[in-house]
Write an enzyme that holds these catalytic residues in place. Structure first.
Site, PDB file in Angstrom:
ATOM      1  N   ARG A 100       0.814  -1.217   0.000  1.00  0.00           N
ATOM      2  CA  ARG A 100       0.000   0.000   0.000  1.00  0.00           C
ATOM      3  C   ARG A 100       0.848   1.268   0.000  1.00  0.00           C
ATOM      4  NH1 ARG A 100      -3.248  -1.498   5.217  1.00  0.00           N
ATOM      5  NH2 ARG A 100      -1.060  -1.870   5.691  1.00  0.00           N
ATOM      6  N   GLU A 105      16.076 -23.943  19.657  1.00  0.00           N
ATOM      7  CA  GLU A 105      16.459 -22.575  19.306  1.00  0.00           C
ATOM      8  C   GLU A 105      16.934 -21.843  20.556  1.00  0.00           C
ATOM      9  OE1 GLU A 105      13.669 -20.972  15.899  1.00  0.00           O
ATOM     10  OE2 GLU A 105      12.466 -21.681  17.575  1.00  0.00           O
ATOM     11  N   HIS A 110       7.255 -27.797  10.646  1.00  0.00           N
ATOM     12  CA  HIS A 110       8.659 -28.180  10.425  1.00  0.00           C
ATOM     13  C   HIS A 110       8.968 -29.588  10.946  1.00  0.00           C
ATOM     14  CE1 HIS A 110       8.981 -24.129   9.274  1.00  0.00           C
ATOM     15  NE2 HIS A 110       9.255 -23.595  10.445  1.00  0.00           N
ATOM     16  N   ASP A 122       3.472 -23.339  15.737  1.00  0.00           N
ATOM     17  CA  ASP A 122       4.529 -22.625  15.031  1.00  0.00           C
ATOM     18  C   ASP A 122       5.597 -23.569  14.466  1.00  0.00           C
ATOM     19  OD1 ASP A 122       5.873 -20.171  14.237  1.00  0.00           O
ATOM     20  OD2 ASP A 122       7.361 -20.616  15.793  1.00  0.00           O
ATOM     21  N   LYS A 127      15.893 -26.379   2.979  1.00  0.00           N
ATOM     22  CA  LYS A 127      17.247 -26.471   3.530  1.00  0.00           C
ATOM     23  C   LYS A 127      17.990 -27.623   2.871  1.00  0.00           C
ATOM     24  CE  LYS A 127      16.173 -24.695   8.142  1.00  0.00           C
ATOM     25  NZ  LYS A 127      17.068 -23.574   8.326  1.00  0.00           N
ATOM     26  N   LYS A 164      12.128 -22.807  22.493  1.00  0.00           N
ATOM     27  CA  LYS A 164      12.830 -21.527  22.367  1.00  0.00           C
ATOM     28  C   LYS A 164      13.616 -21.234  23.629  1.00  0.00           C
ATOM     29  CE  LYS A 164      10.067 -19.395  18.901  1.00  0.00           C
ATOM     30  NZ  LYS A 164      11.158 -19.504  17.931  1.00  0.00           N
TER      31      LYS A 164
HETATM   32  P1  NAP Z   1       5.052  -7.417   7.576  1.00  0.00           P
HETATM   33  O1  NAP Z   1       6.461  -7.023   7.836  1.00  0.00           O
HETATM   34  O2  NAP Z   1       3.980  -6.875   8.456  1.00  0.00           O
HETATM   35  O3  NAP Z   1       4.734  -7.008   6.057  1.00  0.00           O
HETATM   36  C1  NAP Z   1       3.435  -7.031   5.520  1.00  0.00           C
HETATM   37  C2  NAP Z   1       3.490  -6.480   4.114  1.00  0.00           C
HETATM   38  O4  NAP Z   1       2.176  -6.484   3.579  1.00  0.00           O
HETATM   39  C3  NAP Z   1       3.977  -5.035   4.028  1.00  0.00           C
HETATM   40  O5  NAP Z   1       4.739  -4.888   2.847  1.00  0.00           O
HETATM   41  C4  NAP Z   1       2.668  -4.247   3.923  1.00  0.00           C
HETATM   42  O6  NAP Z   1       2.973  -3.018   3.309  1.00  0.00           O
HETATM   43  C5  NAP Z   1       1.844  -5.200   3.045  1.00  0.00           C
HETATM   44  N1  NAP Z   1       0.400  -5.028   3.194  1.00  0.00           N
HETATM   45  C6  NAP Z   1      -0.313  -4.990   4.348  1.00  0.00           C
HETATM   46  N2  NAP Z   1      -1.625  -4.814   4.090  1.00  0.00           N
HETATM   47  C7  NAP Z   1      -1.745  -4.758   2.732  1.00  0.00           C
HETATM   48  C8  NAP Z   1      -2.844  -4.567   1.838  1.00  0.00           C
HETATM   49  N3  NAP Z   1      -4.098  -4.400   2.295  1.00  0.00           N
HETATM   50  N4  NAP Z   1      -2.604  -4.570   0.527  1.00  0.00           N
HETATM   51  C9  NAP Z   1      -1.335  -4.724   0.053  1.00  0.00           C
HETATM   52  N5  NAP Z   1      -0.263  -4.882   0.835  1.00  0.00           N
HETATM   53  C10 NAP Z   1      -0.457  -4.894   2.163  1.00  0.00           C
HETATM   54  O7  NAP Z   1       4.876  -9.002   7.586  1.00  0.00           O
HETATM   55  P2  NAP Z   1       5.997 -10.116   7.296  1.00  0.00           P
HETATM   56  O8  NAP Z   1       6.739 -10.383   8.557  1.00  0.00           O
HETATM   57  O9  NAP Z   1       6.777  -9.720   6.093  1.00  0.00           O
HETATM   58  O10 NAP Z   1       5.110 -11.395   7.028  1.00  0.00           O
HETATM   59  C11 NAP Z   1       4.418 -11.628   5.813  1.00  0.00           C
HETATM   60  C12 NAP Z   1       3.810 -13.043   5.849  1.00  0.00           C
HETATM   61  O11 NAP Z   1       4.854 -14.005   5.933  1.00  0.00           O
HETATM   62  C13 NAP Z   1       2.934 -13.302   7.060  1.00  0.00           C
HETATM   63  O12 NAP Z   1       1.910 -14.196   6.699  1.00  0.00           O
HETATM   64  C14 NAP Z   1       3.865 -13.996   8.050  1.00  0.00           C
HETATM   65  O13 NAP Z   1       3.180 -14.811   8.973  1.00  0.00           O
HETATM   66  C15 NAP Z   1       4.699 -14.816   7.097  1.00  0.00           C
HETATM   67  N6  NAP Z   1       6.038 -15.165   7.606  1.00  0.00           N
HETATM   68  C16 NAP Z   1       6.906 -14.200   7.991  1.00  0.00           C
HETATM   69  C17 NAP Z   1       8.172 -14.543   8.441  1.00  0.00           C
HETATM   70  C18 NAP Z   1       9.178 -13.496   8.836  1.00  0.00           C
HETATM   71  O14 NAP Z   1      10.304 -13.875   9.189  1.00  0.00           O
HETATM   72  N7  NAP Z   1       8.855 -12.230   8.797  1.00  0.00           N
HETATM   73  C19 NAP Z   1       8.547 -15.899   8.507  1.00  0.00           C
HETATM   74  C20 NAP Z   1       7.636 -16.875   8.092  1.00  0.00           C
HETATM   75  C21 NAP Z   1       6.395 -16.488   7.645  1.00  0.00           C
HETATM   76  P3  NAP Z   1       1.996  -1.726   3.432  1.00  0.00           P
HETATM   77  O15 NAP Z   1       1.746  -1.532   4.872  1.00  0.00           O
HETATM   78  O16 NAP Z   1       2.771  -0.645   2.760  1.00  0.00           O
HETATM   79  O17 NAP Z   1       0.784  -2.109   2.675  1.00  0.00           O
END
Ligand code: NAP
Length: 484
Positions: free
Chosen positions: A51, A216, A240, A235, A182, A331
Site C-alpha cells: 500500500r 532454538e 517443520h 509454530d 534447507k 525456544k
Molecule cells: P510485515 O512485515 O507486516 O509485512 C506485511 C506487508 O504487507 C507489508 O509490505 C505491507 O505493506 C503489506 N500489506 C499490508 N496490508 C496490505 C494490503 N491491504 N494490501 C497490500 N499490501 C499490504 O509481515 P511479514 O513479517 O513480512 O510477514 C508476511 C507473511 O509471511 C505473514 O503471513 C507472516 O506470517 C509470514 N512469515 C513471515 C516470516 C518473517 O520472518 N517475517 C517468517 C515466516 C512467515 P503496506 O503496509 O505498505 O501495505
C-alpha cells in the site's frame, strides 16, 4: 565441487508485501543471490507491491539497504547490486480495493511465467486471489506462493485451501515450509534413498527409536502477538517437525517427483496415532541468564502459551509399528541445534560376554549448525587386557567433505523461489498434507484447552523442562543432541 547453476526461463515475479519484513530479509536477498549466481535470464523482473506510496526508485533504495544488511558480501559488488536493482519495479496497491491493480496488470509481460508471492498475512490471501483473477492475470503459467502459517487449525486451513482452490489449480499453488528448502533436509532423502546401506535397516525390526530435535536459543521477540496465538505446537511442530518426521518415516517414492513424494509423506501423517496426553510435555521459558521470561516478553502474566513441546508419536504401519518417534522443539534453549537421531537396537547377542558391555549403533543427522552425519560404531578399546568395546563416531561434516566452496549452502529461500519459477512443487506442501497435519495437531491443542493445561516453566538457557527428560527416562531412553 562447485554447484551447477541451471538458468530458469524468463519470469515476472510479483511480491505482495514487497516492503515487509519477510520480503526484505529473506525473499529479496535470496533472489539477489540467484541473480549473482547467473541463474536469471536477461529480462526477468520483480515487482514489489504494497500500500505504501513509493516510487520505483524509493523501493530500490529500500531493497539496496536491506541487501547491504542481509547480503553484505555480494552487495559490495556495486555492478551486481545495480544490475539487480534495475530489475526491480514497484506498484502501490491495496489488496482490499481497486486501487493500483490496472497499473500492475499493465506492467506484466505477456506469455511468460508469472509468479505471485503472497508475503502478507493470511487474511489477505482471499482478496489477493480475487483481484488476480478479476484482473485477468491468471494463465496456465501462473503460480501462487503462500507463506506459513497456513491456517490456525484444520477449519481455517480448509478455508484457505478452498479460497485458493476457487481461483487456482492445486498445481499452481506453492505452500512454503522453508525447512524443506534447507540443503540438509533434502539430504535426508539423498541419504535414505541414494544409499543401499541404511534402507534395509530402516524399520522397527532394527530401529529402537527416533528422535527429532529442533532447539532454538532465540525467544519470540518481535513476534509476540503472533506467537501468543500460535505457541510451539502450531509454530513448529505442526509444520517443520512434522515434515522432518515425514521424510524420515516415509516409504521410498517411486521417483523424485512432486506427487510421488507428497503422496508418501501424506501416508505417514495419516498413519500417526493420536498422541496420549501423558506422552506430551509443554513448557514455557522462565527468567534466566538475565533475560525476561516468556510471560514478561509477551506482557501477559497469565499466558498459557507453550514455548516448548516434546512428545512421543507412533506411526502405525508395518514399517514402524513399535518404534516410537520422540519430537521436541523449544525456544531460549541452551543451544541452537536441529538434529535427527536414529537409534538402532542392540546386536541380538554379544559374543564378547557381558563384561564387554552392550552397544548399539546410532545415526545422527545434523541439520544445523555444522551440517553432517555421524554414525556411532562399536570397536575394540585399544590395548591389552581382553576384549572391551567402546563407541566411536564415524563423522562426516558436509562442509569438510564437500570443500570450502560448499561451506555456505544457499539459503532455503533461494532454492524454493527458483523451484517456483521452474514449476517444481516437490518441496512444497500440498493442501491435503497441511490438512492432515492439522487433523493430527488439533486434538492435542483442544485437549490442553479442555483440561486448562498450564505449561511447565523451564530455565532460559536450559535443555527444557525436567518432565521432558522423564518422558524419555520412563522408556529407559534419553535425549541426544543438545547439551547444557
Ligand atoms: P510485515 O512485515 O507486516 O509485512 C506485511 C506487508 O504487507 C507489508 O509490505 C505491507 O505493506 C503489506 N500489506 C499490508 N496490508 C496490505 C494490503 N491491504 N494490501 C497490500 N499490501 C499490504 O509481515 P511479514 O513479517 O513480512 O510477514 C508476511 C507473511 O509471511 C505473514 O503471513 C507472516 O506470517 C509470514 N512469515 C513471515 C516470516 C518473517 O520472518 N517475517 C517468517 C515466516 C512467515 P503496506 O503496509 O505498505 O501495505
Amino acid at each position: 565441487m562447485v554447484s551447477r547453476v541451471i538458468p530458469v526461463d524468463p519470469f515476472d515475479l510479483v511480491i505482495f508485501g514487497g516492503t515487509g519484513d519477510l520480503a526484505q530479509r529473506k525473499i529479496l536477498p535470496a533472489l539477489f543471490h540467484r541473480f549473482c549466481a547467473g541463474q536469471w535470464p536477461e529480462d526477468a523482473q520483480i515487482i514489489g507491491a504494497a500500500r505504501s506510496d513509493l516510487t520505483t526508485d524509493a523501493f530500490r533504495q529500500i531493497v539496496a539497504e536491506s541487501l547491504r544488511r542481509d547480503a553484505p558480501r555480494r552487495a559490495e559488488n556495486t555492478e551486481a547490486l545495480d544490475g539487480f536493482l534495475q530489475r526491480l519495479d514497484y506498484v502501490a496497491l491495496d489488496a482490499m480495493s481497486a486501487e493500483g491493480w490496472p497499473e500492475l496488470t499493465g506492467r506484466l509481460t505477456k506469455d511468460r511465467i508469472r509468479a505471485f508471492y503472497f508475503s502478507v498475512g493470511p487474511r489477505l490471501f482471499g482478496p489477493l486471489a480475487d483481484q488476480i483473477r478479476s484482473h485477468g492475470m491468471v494463465s496456465d503459467q501462473t503460480r501462487i506462493v503462500v507463506e506459513k502459517p497456513f491456517g490456525h487449525d484444520l477449519h481455517s486451513a480448509r478455508g484457505l485451501n478452498s479460497t485458493l482452490a476457487a481461483h487456482f489449480d492445486e498445481g499452481q499453488i506453492y505452500r512454503i515450509d522453508h525447512y524443506l528448502g534447507k540443503e540438509t533436509v533434502q539430504n535426508l532423502m539423498a541419504v535414505r534413498f541414494g544409499n543401499m546401506l541404511f534402507e534395509p535397516l530402516w524399520n522397527s525390526q532394527y530401529v529402537d527409536h527416533i528422535q527429532i530435535t529442533v532447539a532454538e536459543t532465540v525467544g519470540v521477540d518481535g513476534r509476540e502477538e503472533y506467537y501468543e496465538r500460535a505457541g510451539a505446537m502450531r509454530d513448529m511442530m505442526q509444520n517443520h517437525l512434522m515434515q522432518l518426521l515425514c521424510l524420515i518415516a516415509m516409504e521410498p517414492p517411486a521417483k523424485f517427483d512432486p506427487d510421488a513424494v507428497r503422496d508418501e509423506k501424506l501416508k505417514v501423517i495419516r498413519a500417526l496415532d493420536p498422541v496420549e496426553p501423558h506422552h506430551i510435555v509443554r513448557g514455557q521459558f522462565a527468567t534466566g541468564e538475565g533475560e525476561p521470561g516468556y510471560r514478561e516478553v509477551v506482557n501477559n502474566p497469565r499466558s498459557t502459551t507453550e514455548s516448548y513441546v516434546a512428545l512421543k508419536a507412533h506411526v502405525s504401519n508395518w514399517r514402524w509399528a513399535g518404534t516410537p518417534f520422540y519430537l521436541r522443539t523449544g525456544k531460549r534453549l541452551v543451544a541452537r541445534s536441529s538434529v535427527i537421531n536414529v537409534q538402532f537396537k542392540d546386536a541380538p547377542h554379544s559374543i564378547f560376554g557381558e563384561a564387554a558391555g552392550r552397544h548399539a549403533n546410532a545415526l545422527s543427522i545434523r541439520l544445523q549448525p555444522n551440517e553432517g552425519i555421524t554414525l556411532k560404531v562399536t570397536i575394540k578399546e585399544p590395548g591389552p587386557g581382553g576384549m572391551r568395546l567402546i563407541d566411536v563416531p564415524l563423522d562426516m561434516s558436509f562442509a569438510d567433505a564437500l570443500g570450502p566452496e560448499n561451506q555456505d549452502p544457499p539459503d532455503a529461500y533461494e532454492r524454493l523461489v527458483m523451484d517456483v519459477i521452474r514449476g517444481n512443487q516437490t518441496l512444497f506442501m500440498r493442501g491435503d498434507e497441511v490438512e492432515a497435519a492439522w487433523a493430527w495437531t488439533d486434538p492435542i491443542i483442544d485437549g490442553w484447552q479442555a483440561r486448562g493445561d498450564v505449561p511447565k516453566p523451564y530455565d532460559s538457557g536450559s535443555t527444557g523442562p525436567g518432565d521432558a527428560e522423564l518422558l524419555m527416562k520412563r522408556d529407559g531412553r534419553r535425549w541426544q543432541g543438545i547439551k547444557p
